[in-house]
Structures are given as structure tokens and as C-alpha cells.
Design a protein around this motif. Sequence first.
Motif, PDB file in Angstrom:
ATOM      1  N   ALA A  21       0.840  -1.196   0.000  1.00 53.17           N
ATOM      2  CA  ALA A  21       0.000   0.000   0.000  1.00 53.17           C
ATOM      3  C   ALA A  21       0.871   1.240   0.000  1.00 53.17           C
ATOM      4  O   ALA A  21       0.562   2.240  -0.648  1.00 53.17           O
ATOM      5  CB  ALA A  21      -0.914  -0.006   1.222  1.00 53.17           C
ATOM      6  N   ILE A  24       2.013   1.737  -3.410  1.00 55.13           N
ATOM      7  CA  ILE A  24       0.913   2.270  -4.211  1.00 55.13           C
ATOM      8  C   ILE A  24       0.729   3.748  -3.920  1.00 55.13           C
ATOM      9  O   ILE A  24       0.517   4.562  -4.800  1.00 55.13           O
ATOM     10  CB  ILE A  24      -0.407   1.528  -3.874  1.00 55.13           C
ATOM     11  N   THR A  28       0.059   6.988  -6.214  1.00 52.49           N
ATOM     12  CA  THR A  28      -1.198   7.736  -6.243  1.00 52.49           C
ATOM     13  C   THR A  28      -1.033   9.191  -5.834  1.00 52.49           C
ATOM     14  O   THR A  28      -1.715  10.053  -6.328  1.00 52.49           O
ATOM     15  CB  THR A  28      -2.244   7.126  -5.299  1.00 52.49           C
TER      16      THR A  28
ATOM     17  N   SER B 226      -0.555  -6.724  -9.963  1.00 48.01           N
ATOM     18  CA  SER B 226       0.070  -5.395 -10.073  1.00 48.01           C
ATOM     19  C   SER B 226      -0.571  -4.612 -11.204  1.00 48.01           C
ATOM     20  O   SER B 226      -0.849  -3.419 -11.081  1.00 48.01           O
ATOM     21  CB  SER B 226       1.568  -5.513 -10.346  1.00 48.01           C
ATOM     22  N   VAL B 229      -3.954  -3.135 -10.140  1.00 49.17           N
ATOM     23  CA  VAL B 229      -3.872  -1.913  -9.346  1.00 49.17           C
ATOM     24  C   VAL B 229      -3.472  -0.739 -10.234  1.00 49.17           C
ATOM     25  O   VAL B 229      -4.058   0.343 -10.186  1.00 49.17           O
ATOM     26  CB  VAL B 229      -2.845  -2.077  -8.211  1.00 49.17           C
ATOM     27  N   TYR B 230      -2.487  -0.978 -11.073  1.00 53.62           N
ATOM     28  CA  TYR B 230      -1.979   0.088 -11.932  1.00 53.62           C
ATOM     29  C   TYR B 230      -3.064   0.592 -12.870  1.00 53.62           C
ATOM     30  O   TYR B 230      -3.276   1.796 -13.022  1.00 53.62           O
ATOM     31  CB  TYR B 230      -0.779  -0.458 -12.707  1.00 53.62           C
ATOM     32  N   ILE B 233      -5.645   2.641 -11.057  1.00 55.41           N
ATOM     33  CA  ILE B 233      -5.188   3.993 -10.761  1.00 55.41           C
ATOM     34  C   ILE B 233      -5.256   4.860 -12.017  1.00 55.41           C
ATOM     35  O   ILE B 233      -5.657   6.020 -11.974  1.00 55.41           O
ATOM     36  CB  ILE B 233      -3.762   3.965 -10.183  1.00 55.41           C
ATOM     37  N   THR B 289      -8.853   5.843  -4.177  1.00 48.79           N
ATOM     38  CA  THR B 289      -7.745   5.149  -4.834  1.00 48.79           C
ATOM     39  C   THR B 289      -7.052   4.200  -3.876  1.00 48.79           C
ATOM     40  O   THR B 289      -6.769   3.040  -4.210  1.00 48.79           O
ATOM     41  CB  THR B 289      -6.728   6.177  -5.368  1.00 48.79           C
ATOM     42  N   ALA B 293      -6.819   0.103  -4.044  1.00 52.87           N
ATOM     43  CA  ALA B 293      -5.566  -0.641  -4.039  1.00 52.87           C
ATOM     44  C   ALA B 293      -5.565  -1.675  -2.916  1.00 52.87           C
ATOM     45  O   ALA B 293      -5.184  -2.842  -3.118  1.00 52.87           O
ATOM     46  CB  ALA B 293      -4.391   0.322  -3.883  1.00 52.87           C
TER      47      ALA B 293
END
Lengths: 482, 307
Positions: A21, A24, A28, B226, B229-230, B233, B289, B293
Motif C-alpha cells: 500500500a 501504491i 497515487t 500489479s 492496481v496500476y 489507478i 484510490t 488498491a
Amino acid sequence: MGSTSAQHNGGLGRRDVIKRAAAIGLITVPTMSFLASCASSDSGSGGPKAEKGTASAKNPLGVNETAPLDFVLFDGGFGTEYATDAVKRYETAFPKAKVDFRATQKIRTELQPSFNGGTPPDLIDNSGAEQMDMGVLVGKKQLTDLTPLLDAPSVDDPAKKVRDTLRPGVLEMGQFDGDPVWVLYYAYTVYGVWYSQTALDRLDAEYPEDWDAMLALCAKAKKKDIAGWTYAGKYPYYLPFSLYPFIGKIGGREVLDAIDNLEPNAWKHPAVKAAFEAYYELYKKGYVLKGTPGLDHIQSQTAWTEGKALFLPNGSWVENEAAKTTPADFQMKVAAPSSLDSSDKLPFGTIWASGGEPFIVPAKAKNPVGAMEQLRVMLSEESSKNFTTKVKSLTSLNGGTDGLALSTALQAGVDALAKAGDNVLNPRMQDWYAELQKQKIGTGALGELMAGRMTPAEAMKKCQEFADEAAKDDSLTHYKHR
Amino acid sequence: MQHGKYGFIVGFLVCPLAIYTLFVVWPFLQSIYYSFTDWTGLSPEFSVVGLGNYAKMLRDDSFWNALRHSALFMLLLPVVVLGLALFFAFMLNVGGRGRRGAAVTGVTGSGVYKIVYFFPQVLSIAIVALLFQFAYNPNSGALNSALSAVGLGSVQPDWLGDPNLALWCVMAVLVWSNVGFYVVLFSAGMASIPKDFYEAALLDGANRMTTFFRITLPLLWDTVQSGWVYMGILALGAESFAVVQIMTVGPGGPADSTNVLTLLVYQKAFVGGQAGYATTIGVALLLITLAFAAVVMRLGRRERLEY
């Protein structure tokens, strides 16, 4: 990712999740932090203002002859030459003053940081797609009152004040909340229904002065496979250019004023209903060019110059913007909206005309007097003629077109203004509540109405909802017609 | 656990991390602060309004509307894009009928396909959006012209001008422009799966479907996750903003049928002069977001396979 597998630590892998996270998060975070990149700094004022010079007959505002002037122009449909010519005249008058002149298409991107930092330039042409919201600038006291300029003697006739040389409505447009004039509109735009005289001649027709004639002409064109109307379907806030004066003509000026003032039930006025129904009829009868709701302004203008449609709601910049696709024998003209019927409050010829290219002097400008002098120079007959010749648009200076050879479109604009006389309307929605006008009323209701997805009654209801919402929104500064 | 491993890594990364903190994390924290103010974005003066912006956001129909569309992007796009990419990648690498004695090959011409699929990645998303805008033009666009050409002259949708179609039109563009990247990504992943697995499966009489679900997908799972998630986003962030801003009516229309959160942030900040409120929506976008994730990471956990 992660080196510890789930089955090695109780099947949970929580650290894994947290670590991932975090990774990530690294991705983000940038998506949002761009907003703060135009963050404000807390430097209160951008240094001292320039000392005032001594006023004289040649220098009525008392410009400091050595103070530099920082001038930023919007580089759009009108180009930059008219301004650089005016800058030269300023520099001739004040040879010791250095004018720092820049032109950009991205007014907001370039200037927002300087406003937030309290170091804005002296004179700005706040125009284009990246216009900074005027309502907010005025509401937050970010602008200088231009009254000294308006009370100064004009360049051409020292016996006349600058304010008495302007076209109708220009001064009022610069006022938001009382006497001070915050904005000076330099260009003068005529809005209305644009057409090609040649195309009408081919149909043996004249511009229709009332709605029955309009429908009859559209029917005639349809037989020849020509659409009656097209408009910028992607940006339906072009529709008001002919629709608002139509409403005002049917019900009188006060209907538009009530709309601008966000009064409850302003959109429920019978005049609005009649205008919406008339436009809706164009759609119902198939007089709107097929596919129009998907066209942007350039595409709709091109369809129009190609002769696929007769009429187009637009403003006087269209001549310059559509020049590339306009045939030589097109004879572009503009007319006031047709009458609905004989019971209209205002006569045929009632038109929407108002200032464009808003010039502002920020409150924190270092040389506000120099900025006003530069505007005074631009409002001289010589500069005004120069502008009209170069960019095919009128300026806010009343007159100043004598002896110029005008194109059909410009001449039509001048004639339309002469015909309108005092019946020049000036709806302010697009200056006061940009978001409401464009996103909500334009795209959310008028576009839907003309695409036939909303009935006039539904569109009126929707407009009223949007207006009520804006009236209740206390984060907006609300303005009223006086 | 190797103690001190992270300290060692951070020691080497101290410069980039400092720059990252200064230019990304710090503005980000500032943004959160601004979300509690009435900053217009046009003047240095503003005052703290507490939770006013948040209350306003929860009452704001346009926010919920944009949130709906963003959520749809977030849920649908990764599924469609990754699904297509997996299919294509499988066909390019493993899906061929065995020829020339090789047990595992791609379909004929897979080398060419690989390159062609990657084309859209080379173009900037802004260019892609512009090109598709021309294709969607109801009067002279490629789509309606093609419909006319095959005798469907009566079916001429307004595409981006139709509130029921516009959002799907935008999604189609995002799918088109992103699939190629994942095809290449998954191809790389599949290339590292030992051939003997496939040979063994073929000997046991497994067909393509079984091979895919029993061998390829489990061994690719980390990559898929992966990618998921990408893509999510991207769907919530920059890509969705670019296509909606460039292609749609208004932008964000017709009738708000395509507005997404990123565009709403932009509109509030730069059209409406409400930068403080815009950062509030930005904070909401960030939470969504991160939640996305976290959920994908949680749901997607499987045993790691060593091979």
C-alpha cells in the motif's frame, strides 16, 4: 513484490499489504498534489507601488515617466499586433519607461501563481479558455478600480471623458457591485444569428424577421437537403448567443435580468417557455443539421461555411476563426434574432452585443497608473482603427470605423448595432457565473433540449434547479443588475 | 528477516527520497490542509472553514455523479483491459497449434501482432483522444461513415453527443490505448514460465482453456495483480481526465454523463475558482484510490509459487 509469502506468517501477510500500500501510495500521491503546486505564498504585497508622476495635459493620469510597465496579453483569435502597436505608442510617449510585454494562450496557468504570490503584472488581457474567473477576482478584491481612467480626458478629444467615448453597455459590464469599474472590455462583440447572404440568395430568401418565416425558410431549405440550423453541439453554451436575446426580445430586458440575478422562478417566465418551444420546434421538424450534438465549434462552423446549414448562433469572432474554410463568395452576415410574433415586448433588431477581451489591472499591480494610460492609448481612434483593420472586430470605442473598408460581416455588425439603437441587451450570466452558464445551463439543459432529449418544460425546470443551486451556494459571490 | 535492510536501501536513496518528499509528499499534505479552507486559487487570502467543504461535497450532486462514473471506470476498465490482454498474450505465446515440432508456440504471425498491439502505447493519450474524437464525429467520422458503407445509413448515432453512449465511447478509447501495454507485460511474464509445464499438460491431453486456467494464470498472478492496481489507478486518474477533458461535450457532458472525479477537481479549481473545494474532492479521490488498491491487494492474495 514482497519477500515474505502469505503462508509464512499466519496466512495474513499484513506487512505485505502495508508495504505494498505504501508503494501504491507513492504512485497515487502525485495525481493529487498538482493542485497544491499553485499553492499560495503568504507574501502580502508585491513590493512598493510606483510613485505617481506629475499630471499634465499630455499626461492627465500622472504616469511616472520612468516606471516600468508589465503587460500580459492573451494571444488568441485577435493576435498580438494590435497590442504591440499600442505599446510602441506608450513607449514613444514615455521613452524612459520600459514596457515588459508578453503574450500567452495560458493566462491562468501563467498568472495564477503571481496572483497567489501577490506579484501580478500591471495590465492583463484576461481572456480565452484559461480565463480567470472574474466574479472571484472581484469578490476577493484582487482588482484596481478603473474610474480614474474613465474620468480622464480621451486621447482624441480632451473635452470628452473616456467614459463618454465607449459603446453602450461596456462600462456597465465592468461594474459588478456598485460604481467601481473593475474591468475594461476592449473588443466589442456582436452576438446573434450568423448566415451567408449568398446561401439565402440561392433560396430566393431574405433573413426571416419572424418565426413563421424562419420555419418556412427552414422547410424550403430542407427540400434542398440543407439544414436550417447548426451549432457547437459539444459546447452548447454557444446556443445562448441567439437564444438569450430571443428571450429578451419576447419578454423584455427584465426577464434576462431576473435570470442573471438568479431570482426564483426566473426560468419559468412565459418568454423563456416560448423561446424554448420555438427552438425545440427546430429540432422536432428536423431543421437542425444531423449529428450536430456531436460537433465542436470548429466542426459546426465548417459545416456552416460549407453550406450544409443556413444559420449558426455565434459571436463576431467567427469571421476570423472560420476564415480558412469560408468561400470567397460567402458574404457572411449577422442578424438579430427573429421575432416570435407581433406580441414581442421589443422590436425586431434587438440584439446582444457586449464587450470582449476583458482588460484588468490587479489590485497589487506596481504601476496601475501606467496600465490605465496604456488602456487610454488603446482607446484612441488610431489604435481602435488599427485593431478593426487587423482583426476584423469592432472595439469598445464608439465609432472609429469611418473611412474603413469593412467586410460584409463587420458591416452587418455595424448595421445591426445601428438598427438596434437602444435595444442592445447584455446578459451577464457568462461573466458572473461561468460554471453555471457553461457546465450546467449550457451543457446540462440547452444542449439536451436541442438534441431532443429534453422537452422545453423539462429544460426550464432543470435551468431553474441549476440557478437555485447557484443562488444557495454561498461560496459564490452573487451579483445583481442595478 | 534481514534487519537493517531498509536502512541500507534508504541510505542510498536519500537524495531521490528528499526530492520526492519536497515536491510530492509536501504539496500533498498542503492540499489536505487547503481542503479545510475557502481558498479560491486566485488570491493569497483565504480562511479556514473547517469541515464546510466536506459537508458541501456530500450534498453536491455533481460530486456523486462524477464518483459514480469514476467507480464504473475503476471496476470495469481493469477487468476488460486485463481480460483482453490476457487472452491476446496467451494466444501470442502459447495459443498456437503445435507446429514444427515445438510444443508451445503462439498463433501465426504473433511477432507482428506483438508490435501492432504496442502501437497505441507510443501515442500520447491526448493524441489518441483527439484521433478518436474525429472518428466519433457524427457527420464525417470514420464510425458513421463505416456504418453507411455497410448499408446502415439509418443507424447514425451521435456517439459522444448522446448521454447514453458517451461514457462507453470514452471507455472504449481507454481500453484501446491500454490493452497493448498489458499484452507486452503478460507476454514477458508468460515467456518466463517453463515450457515443460505446458508440455506435460499437453501430454495429459489438456486443451487450451485448461492450460490457461491451470497453468498460465496461476503462474502470472502476481503480474496480473500489479497490473490490476496500476490500471485501476490510471482509470481513476490521469488517463480518464485526459480523454474526458479532450473528447466529451462540455467537457464532462452531455448533461454530465461523462464527468469523472479528476475532471471535477480541475473544473472546480480552474473554472469555478474554488480551489479549496477542489482539493476536498481530491482528498476523496485519494481515499477511493487507496481503498481500491487495498481491496485488490487483499482479494488478490494467493500463495506464491516458486518455479
